[in-house]
Design an enzyme around this catalytic site. Structure first.
Site, PDB file in Angstrom:
ATOM      1  N   HIS A   7      -6.327  -7.232  -0.468  1.00 26.05           N
ATOM      2  CA  HIS A   7      -6.456  -5.799  -0.768  1.00 26.05           C
ATOM      3  C   HIS A   7      -5.677  -5.460  -2.038  1.00 26.05           C
ATOM      4  O   HIS A   7      -4.633  -6.066  -2.305  1.00 26.05           O
ATOM      5  CB  HIS A   7      -5.899  -4.966   0.390  1.00 26.05           C
ATOM      6  N   HIS A  48       0.817  -1.226   0.000  1.00 25.07           N
ATOM      7  CA  HIS A  48       0.000   0.000   0.000  1.00 25.07           C
ATOM      8  C   HIS A  48       0.849   1.274   0.000  1.00 25.07           C
ATOM      9  O   HIS A  48       0.311   2.362  -0.202  1.00 25.07           O
ATOM     10  CB  HIS A  48      -0.936   0.042   1.211  1.00 25.07           C
ATOM     11  N   ASP A  81      -2.617 -10.618  -2.236  1.00 20.60           N
ATOM     12  CA  ASP A  81      -3.232 -10.085  -1.012  1.00 20.60           C
ATOM     13  C   ASP A  81      -4.689  -9.713  -1.321  1.00 20.60           C
ATOM     14  O   ASP A  81      -5.008  -9.325  -2.449  1.00 20.60           O
ATOM     15  CB  ASP A  81      -2.448  -8.850  -0.572  1.00 20.60           C
ATOM     16  N   ASP A 117      -4.666 -12.587   3.603  1.00 23.22           N
ATOM     17  CA  ASP A 117      -5.930 -12.112   4.158  1.00 23.22           C
ATOM     18  C   ASP A 117      -7.122 -12.423   3.255  1.00 23.22           C
ATOM     19  O   ASP A 117      -8.249 -12.042   3.574  1.00 23.22           O
ATOM     20  CB  ASP A 117      -5.864 -10.610   4.494  1.00 23.22           C
TER      21      ASP A 117
HETATM   22 ZN   LIG Z   1      -4.193  -7.039   2.725  1.00 26.26          ZN
END
Ligand SMILES: [Zn+2]
Length: 342
Positions: A162, A123, A160, A247
């Site tokens: 996200h 991120h 991931d 995740d």
């Molecule tokens: Zn994540």
């Protein structure tokens, strides 16, 4: 045969985030599970600090100084991204481990490797720490491979749950890095629409594969098989890096997807087989994953899969979601469309 490598460092435990899902216990859980399995035959390496020039190849000096100063003052970057005095050293080791991994892989000194370090990185944008991430570890390692280690093309696969907005932004206009991300969407951080394929000279070199909440193994494996793999073969990378978040596991408290532990093993085996077919080494770098048991077991499955390679289970028939993604990505990678249709 040389051993696969596991990069780790005690500094990962000193990045104190308080009552936060991205916490030191993640590393403790991973290492306990690995130690119980005799580290799966991986050779342990202490992650070195990233050289400043490696950081500066991706981040402006002001961002590097901001990480140092925020850590010293315990000043959070945002509500998601707290820091402590130990965060600076941890961040240097997390980026440095990723760089050391690609050095070993591209020198042919290890068949594969895994970085079990924190904070995560996907991120982090060039000028912005966010989403538990301080430095863009995988982007820094990819840049290092391109700038210093002779690689001309790097594939970054981000599984991931996200979207890896940082990696997406850093290489948005670059044809040197094929960034492919499978992620829950709409979801944090909001980026990663299927229509975002990169820009300028990098148009087509960003492959965003959003999946709805509740997606499971067939969606993730189908997108890998029918979209990412044919595009990757056409791209012909010299190095494959996995932004390995866990995740998307069904037990994860943050993600809303339904992967099982064994799914991560299958993903890893497929990526290793893909990389072997391309003559490129593959390494994985830890991103998210917040249920400690699921995280630890999934890291074990991934590290086993990276060593084993191959996937002896039948391929997945392309679902409507996969077909729609292949249609979009096929605009830039004709093999993708053909593959999904066939
Ligand atoms: Zn994540």
């Amino acid at each position: 045969m040389t051993a696969p490598l596991l990069f780790r460092h005690e500094a990962s435990l000193e990045h104190d985030t308080g009552a936060h899902p991205e916490r030191g216990e993640r590393i403790v859980a991973i290492e306990a599970a690995l130690e119980a399995r005799d580290w799966l035959g991986y050779e342990l390496r202490e992650a070195p600090r990233a050289a400043e020039q490696r950081l500066l190849a991706v981040h402006p000096q002001a961002h590097v100084e901001a990480v140092r100063e925020h850590a010293r003052q315990r000043h959070p970057f945002d509500v998601d991204t707290p820091v402590s005095p130990g965060s600076w050293e941890a961040a240097l080791r997390a980026a440095g481990g990723a760089c050391a991994l690609v050095e070993e892989l591209l020198a042919g000194r290890a068949p594969t490797g895994f970085c079990a370090l924190r904070p995560p990185g996907h991120h982090a944008e060039a000028r912005r720490a966010m989403g538990f991430c301080l430095f863009a570890n995988v982007s820094i390692a990819a840049r290092h491979a391109l700038d210093s280690l002779g690689a001309e093309h790097v594939l970054v696969l981000d599984w991931d749950v996200h979207h890896g907005n940082g990696t997406n932004a850093i290489f948005h206009s670059s044809p040197e890095v094929l960034f492919a991300s499978i992620h829950q969407w709409p979801f944090y951080p909001g980026t990663g629409a299927l229509s975002d394929a990169g820009s300028g000279a990098g148009e087509g070199f960003t492959i965003n594969l959003p999946v709805p909440a509740g997606s499971g193994a067939d969606d993730w494996l189908g997108l890998l098989e029918h979209v990412v793999e044919p595009a990757a073969r056409a791209f012909s990378p010299d190095l494959v890096l996995i932004s390995a978040g866990f995740d998307a596991h069904r037990a994860d408290p943050l993600g809303g997807c339904l992967l099982d532990t064994e799914t991560f093993g299958r993903l890893a085996r497929r990526v290793r087989a893909l990389a072997d077919g391309l003559g490129a080494p593959v390494g994985a770098v830890l991103e998210g994953g917040y249920d400690l048991d699921a995280l630890a077991a999934s890291v074990v499955a991934t590290m086993e899969g990276l060593v084993d390679g191959g996937d002896d289970t039948p391929g997945v028939a392309p679902s409507p979601l996969v077909a729609a993604a292949a249609e979009q990505v096929g605009r830039f990678w004709p093999d993708v469309r053909a593959g999904a249709a066939g």
